[in-house]
Scaffold this active site. Sequence first.
Site, mmCIF file in Angstrom:
data_model
loop_
_atom_site.group_PDB
_atom_site.id
_atom_site.type_symbol
_atom_site.label_atom_id
_atom_site.label_comp_id
_atom_site.label_asym_id
_atom_site.label_seq_id
_atom_site.Cartn_x
_atom_site.Cartn_y
_atom_site.Cartn_z
ATOM 1 N N SER A 1 0.832 -1.206 0.000
ATOM 2 C CA SER A 1 0.000 0.000 0.000
ATOM 3 C C SER A 1 0.862 1.249 0.000
ATOM 4 C CB SER A 1 -0.901 0.016 1.232
ATOM 5 O OG SER A 1 -1.524 1.289 1.326
ATOM 6 N N HIS B 1 -1.170 -1.136 -4.290
ATOM 7 C CA HIS B 1 -2.470 -0.841 -3.687
ATOM 8 C C HIS B 1 -2.572 0.651 -3.357
ATOM 9 C CE1 HIS B 1 -6.087 -2.025 -1.360
ATOM 10 N NE2 HIS B 1 -5.701 -1.125 -0.461
ATOM 11 N N ASP C 1 -4.903 3.592 -1.656
ATOM 12 C CA ASP C 1 -6.001 3.847 -0.723
ATOM 13 C C ASP C 1 -6.521 5.264 -0.896
ATOM 14 O OD1 ASP C 1 -6.244 1.400 0.898
ATOM 15 O OD2 ASP C 1 -4.134 1.798 1.348
ATOM 16 N N MET D 1 -9.081 8.000 0.258
ATOM 17 C CA MET D 1 -9.907 8.315 1.434
ATOM 18 C C MET D 1 -10.402 9.750 1.352
ATOM 19 S SD MET D 1 -7.499 6.700 4.370
ATOM 20 C CE MET D 1 -6.923 5.003 4.329
ATOM 21 N N HIS E 1 -8.395 1.197 -4.179
ATOM 22 C CA HIS E 1 -9.368 0.927 -3.111
ATOM 23 C C HIS E 1 -10.039 2.244 -2.746
ATOM 24 C CE1 HIS E 1 -9.798 -0.424 1.412
ATOM 25 N NE2 HIS E 1 -10.974 -0.284 0.806
ATOM 26 N N MET F 1 -12.270 4.427 -0.735
ATOM 27 C CA MET F 1 -12.989 4.610 0.541
ATOM 28 C C MET F 1 -13.618 5.990 0.500
ATOM 29 S SD MET F 1 -10.106 2.847 2.937
ATOM 30 C CE MET F 1 -8.836 3.047 1.689
ATOM 31 N N MET G 1 -12.121 -6.365 4.498
ATOM 32 C CA MET G 1 -11.329 -5.530 5.409
ATOM 33 C C MET G 1 -11.070 -6.294 6.704
ATOM 34 S SD MET G 1 -10.642 -2.640 3.864
ATOM 35 C CE MET G 1 -9.691 -2.065 5.266
ATOM 36 N N ASP H 1 -7.144 -6.897 3.623
ATOM 37 C CA ASP H 1 -6.511 -5.588 3.754
ATOM 38 C C ASP H 1 -6.650 -5.104 5.192
ATOM 39 O OD1 ASP H 1 -5.558 -3.015 3.415
ATOM 40 O OD2 ASP H 1 -7.173 -2.349 2.091
#
Length: 200
Positions: A11, A36, A38, A40, A69, A71, A140, A176
């Site tokens: 990540s 990966h 993330d 957010m 990913h 979020m 998750m 994850d």
Amino acid sequence: MPSPSILVAPSVLAADFGRLTEEVRAVDKAGADWIHLDIMDGHFVPNISYGPEFVRAIRRSTDKFLDCHLMIAPADPYLAAFAEAGADILTVHAEAGPHLHRSLQTIRALGKKAGVAINPGTPESVVEPVLDLVDLVLVMTVNPGFGGQSFLSAPLEKVRRLRAMTAGRDILIEVDGGITPETAPEAAAAGATVFVAGSA
Ligand code: DX5
Ligand code: ZN
């Protein structure tokens, strides 16, 4: 049946953002299978990370598969931007909006692989009605929002059930959160084949 191969997805959340290109190239060279990312928004999760332009910068640094990913809620208005920035798979949270099926249709229409992520408090049954539109299920193993949290083993029961639910289909199961050399074997035994690693 041969057992599916294991994929490791470091990540970028754990990288030094001031040395982003070097950091991504280092994990690429070290043998990462995927990268990966993330995303957010400070709304769906209590933290803000980065957006499509950051993904574009990483796309320029590596040819590896970019595992995005999301979020964020809503996700739909931003899917095209992340696709265009160079993501290979777009994973939306089942909890992020009322129209999971529509989100997945949109991702497929953009020509990308589509994933569904589920929080520790969400049952795997939410994925069942949309299996035809899914390439990956992300389970998750921490509550999303931050790196460096302790691994939760209870979600592995969902990994086991998802393994059975997706049997015979070309669907990957990813874990994850809190994945380390100590916790990864437990997740692999449950049936996960894609392992995100931030801190570790
Ligand atoms: C958490 C993110 C993770 C995070 C994992 O919300 O989805 O991908 O980077 O970090 P570690 O491996 O430190 O738990
Ligand atoms: Zn993640």
